[in-house]
Design a protein around this motif. Structure first.
Motif, mmCIF file in Angstrom:
data_model
loop_
_atom_site.group_PDB
_atom_site.id
_atom_site.type_symbol
_atom_site.label_atom_id
_atom_site.label_comp_id
_atom_site.label_asym_id
_atom_site.label_seq_id
_atom_site.Cartn_x
_atom_site.Cartn_y
_atom_site.Cartn_z
ATOM 1 N N ARG A 399 0.556 -1.310 0.264
ATOM 2 C CA ARG A 399 0.140 0.255 0.074
ATOM 3 C C ARG A 399 0.781 0.997 0.060
ATOM 4 O O ARG A 399 1.845 1.754 0.599
ATOM 5 N N ASP A 400 0.719 2.395 -1.161
ATOM 6 C CA ASP A 400 1.356 3.336 -1.770
ATOM 7 C C ASP A 400 0.029 4.236 -0.916
ATOM 8 O O ASP A 400 -0.366 4.927 -1.368
ATOM 9 N N VAL A 401 0.778 5.164 0.019
ATOM 10 C CA VAL A 401 0.187 6.235 0.082
ATOM 11 C C VAL A 401 0.743 7.659 -0.596
ATOM 12 O O VAL A 401 1.764 7.960 0.197
ATOM 13 N N MET A 402 -0.297 8.815 -0.335
ATOM 14 C CA MET A 402 0.401 10.099 -0.302
ATOM 15 C C MET A 402 -0.702 11.401 -0.659
ATOM 16 O O MET A 402 -1.384 10.939 -0.410
ATOM 17 N N TYR A 403 -0.275 12.469 -0.524
ATOM 18 C CA TYR A 403 -1.245 13.095 -0.942
ATOM 19 C C TYR A 403 -1.714 13.135 -2.102
ATOM 20 O O TYR A 403 -1.220 12.512 -2.859
ATOM 21 N N GLN A 404 -3.086 14.180 -1.474
ATOM 22 C CA GLN A 404 -4.081 13.804 -2.638
ATOM 23 C C GLN A 404 -3.885 14.689 -4.044
ATOM 24 O O GLN A 404 -4.367 15.861 -4.116
ATOM 25 N N SER A 407 0.468 15.047 -9.240
ATOM 26 C CA SER A 407 2.005 13.985 -9.497
ATOM 27 C C SER A 407 2.203 13.138 -8.604
ATOM 28 O O SER A 407 2.386 12.027 -9.120
ATOM 29 N N TRP A 408 1.773 13.265 -7.585
ATOM 30 C CA TRP A 408 2.097 11.726 -6.915
ATOM 31 C C TRP A 408 1.613 10.344 -7.706
ATOM 32 O O TRP A 408 2.662 9.767 -7.634
ATOM 33 N N VAL A 409 0.091 10.787 -7.547
ATOM 34 C CA VAL A 409 -0.524 9.411 -8.549
ATOM 35 C C VAL A 409 0.447 8.916 -9.084
ATOM 36 O O VAL A 409 0.350 7.642 -9.748
ATOM 37 N N ASN A 410 0.926 9.989 -10.114
ATOM 38 C CA ASN A 410 1.753 9.766 -11.593
ATOM 39 C C ASN A 410 2.820 8.267 -11.322
ATOM 40 O O ASN A 410 3.140 8.169 -11.611
ATOM 41 N N THR A 430 -4.299 7.519 -1.887
ATOM 42 C CA THR A 430 -4.131 9.391 -1.648
ATOM 43 C C THR A 430 -5.265 10.078 -0.619
ATOM 44 O O THR A 430 -5.961 9.708 0.003
ATOM 45 N N VAL A 431 -4.542 10.582 0.183
ATOM 46 C CA VAL A 431 -5.448 11.259 1.147
ATOM 47 C C VAL A 431 -5.180 13.049 1.446
ATOM 48 O O VAL A 431 -4.772 13.349 1.598
ATOM 49 N N ASN A 439 -3.303 11.637 10.408
ATOM 50 C CA ASN A 439 -3.714 9.634 10.604
ATOM 51 C C ASN A 439 -3.006 8.615 9.752
ATOM 52 O O ASN A 439 -3.479 7.599 10.236
ATOM 53 N N VAL A 440 -1.939 8.819 9.058
ATOM 54 C CA VAL A 440 -1.567 8.068 8.509
ATOM 55 C C VAL A 440 -0.138 7.890 8.453
ATOM 56 O O VAL A 440 0.392 6.870 8.970
ATOM 57 N N ILE A 441 1.078 8.465 8.122
ATOM 58 C CA ILE A 441 2.154 8.527 8.209
ATOM 59 C C ILE A 441 2.753 8.237 9.369
ATOM 60 O O ILE A 441 3.668 7.547 9.807
ATOM 61 N N ASP A 442 2.483 8.771 10.483
ATOM 62 C CA ASP A 442 2.973 9.241 11.604
ATOM 63 C C ASP A 442 2.881 8.084 13.270
ATOM 64 O O ASP A 442 2.994 7.472 13.896
#
Length: 555
Positions: A399-404, A407-410, A430-431, A439-442
């Motif tokens: 699972r790869d999480v990132m800002y919504q 550019s991150w999704v690409n 995306t978050v 809520n996710v990384i920390d």
């Protein structure tokens, strides 16, 4: 949102979830390098050219979780952008990264002894907090006690430098602090880079709560005068107790905007300046009336981090190393910066930015090689079962999480395609910026995560903040990875007063970070800002500090 070092622009890295990953030239054509230079693009003008007054409208990616930039929850670029005009600063940097004392707050800062290492800070006798109390050595002592790491109830973003200090004493009067280091610290200019009042640091509870929802007392040319959580807006106004030269601006207004709303806000004259990312956004901003692109490479970079916490999928270093070899950083950078940066190339050093003295490529151990990645997965017992490998009943689903943000999704889609070739499935999540870290990384709810980080002209201090192994206090090491051996090299690099030897040690640490499979760096930001043509002394600062007194609008 960007994670930042704790030395502000001169020495504090921070977090940025939605940082732009591209840039372009200040003229009409794209191009230029992402390597740091010695100039910036801020439309410089003398004060005589500026109007008195005005409101500078800027954007935030999320509302600050805390206004205490020293706290782990406040260690973001958004928090720094809001509080930096309101607080005392020890040193400022020019565009070439050269430091000088900020005389608005300190009349003198001197290394007065090397055995032991002693630094004497002489505070400007006119300096007062907004409640009228003087800025004194006690504020500095309290901040050291909060950040030196001896009391883990203080949830400090970083202890770098402060953990080397043995004592902070009163000097000739209350306006002088004599700081004696118990252990040498090469980047001593970074400590107290931004000073908070002792009310913020005097107890762990105060450190956590006093500036949680506002900044009750500050001490810069501006102060927070309105926080509107309904409109997601923060206003700064001139500090009536400010003792220095009067600032030209009357106000700063920060509005929380989704990245997709940035360019429309520039086009509709709702923002005066913003960082823009991608060729489409840059072009759209440039075509807006009375808007220009200001560009200067800056010390910020994007990356993807492995979660190596106990029990996590990537707790296994060999699995991290194998999957790292399946991330094609060159293609990622070429895709994100094509047509914007000449000869795009990935960043290959966790300490130094390309263009800084000390920069070298230490990433060879995790060079892109799909065949080798597949071979290492085979050796680890991850066997193909249909299209996806599995081991002990667990499928290799990551699972790869990132800002919504597109550019991150690409970027994630490029990784996803390569992972699929070797039997690993990447799920993209995306978050919104308001929840990515809290809520996710920390909490560690991820396998891989993408975000950005800013560094500084004093980069070695960031080693402790981001890569030190301390299960009792991870600080900014959100991958929860490291080793006692890496710690020892970081300790040596921080304590080394000879700059060339310190660089050698920092690069030794960096090679260990790559070998650990801690994080894979993408590109450093080329620094592309859309700004109104009548906005002066603001824009793409590069390595330079912002002079808030000189920012304004042309007559």
């Amino acid at each position: 949102m960007r994670i930042r070092s704790t030395m502000i622009r001169l020495a504090i890295p921070m977090v940025a979830a939605g940082l732009v990953v591209t840039g372009c030239s200040a003229g009409g054509s794209e191009g230029g390098t992402a390597s740091l230079g010695t100039t910036n693009a801020i439309n410089p003008h003398p004060l005589s050219d500026l109007k008195d007054g005005g409101n500078l409208r800027l954007s935030l990616t999320s509302f600050p979780s805390s206004f205490n930039a020293l706290h782990v929850d406040g260690n973001t670029q958004d928090t720094a952008d809001v509080v930096s005009p309101t607080l005392p600063v020890t040193f400022v940097s020019n565009a070439a990264g050269e430091l000088s004392v900020n005389h608005d707050f300190f009349t003198d800062i001197q290394l007065t002894s090397t055995t032991p290492q002693v630094v004497t800070f002489t505070i400007n006798p006119k300096a007062v907090w907004t409640d009228g109390t003087p800025v004194t050595w006690e504020d500095m002592k309290s901040q050291w006690q909060a950040l030196n790491g001896t009391n883990t109830e203080y949830q400090a973003a970083s202890t770098s430098g402060y953990d080397h200090i043995g004592k902070v004493e009163r000097g000739v009067d209350d306006r002088q602090a004599v700081v004696t280091f118990a252990k040498p610290y090469g980047e001593w200019q970074g400590v107290f880079g931004q000073l908070f009042p002792k009310a913020n640091t005097e107890t762990p509870q105060a450190f956590n709560d006093w500036a949680r929802n506002s900044l009750p007392v500050s001490g810069g040319p501006f102060m927070i005068t309105n926080i509107d959580r309904t409109q997601n807006r923060i206003t700064l106004s001139r500090n009536p107790k400010w003792w220095g030269d009067a600032p030209k601006l009357e106000n700063f207004t920060f509005s929380v905007l989704d990245y997709s709303a940035i360019v429309p806000a520039i086009q509709n004259n709702e923002l005066d300046e913003a960082y823009v990312s991608g060729l489409e956004a840059v072009t759209g901003a440039r075509q807006a009336p009375n808007v220009e692109i200001r560009r200067a490479a800056e010390p910020t970079y994007s990356f993807i981090a492995f979660n190596g916490a106990p029990g996590a999928l990537f707790e296994d270093v060999k699995l991290r190393q194998a999957m790292a070899k399946a991330i094609n950083r060159q293609v990622i950078v070429e895709t994100s910066q094509h047509g914007i940066v000449d000869e795009p190339k990935p960043l290959n050093n966790h300490v130094y930015i390309d263009g800084q003295k000390g920069y070298q490529d230490n990433s060879q151990s995790v060079a892109f090689n799909l065949d080798q990645a597949a071979k290492e997965l085979d050796e680890l017992g991850w066997v193909m079962n249909g299209d996806v490998r599995e081991k002990n009943g667990r499928k290799l689903v990551i699972r790869d999480v990132m800002y919504q943000q597109d550019s991150w999704v690409n970027t994630a889609k490029i990784i996803q395609a390569d992972f699929q070739k070797i039997g690993a499935k990447l799920e993209i999540q995306t978050v919104p910026g308001t929840g990515l870290f809290t809520n996710v990384i920390d909490p560690g709810n991820y396998d891989l995560a993408q975000w950005s980080r800013s560094t500084s002209v004093l980069p070695i201090g960031a080693l402790r903040q981001f890569y030190y192994y301390d299960p009792k206090n991870w600080q900014g090491n959100k991958s929860r990875l490291g080793s006692p051996e890496l710690n020892a090299v970081i300790d040596q690099a921080e304590a080394e007063l000879d700059k060339d030897k310190a660089i050698e040690l920092a690069n030794k640490a960096d090679k260990m970070i790559w070998d650990e499979g801690h994080s894979m760096l993408f590109n450093q930001a080329s620094g592309t800002h859309a700004a109104r043509t009548n906005l002066a002394n603001w824009g793409a600062f590069g390595l330079a500090s912002i002079d808030y007194l000189k920012v304004g609008f042309l007559k």
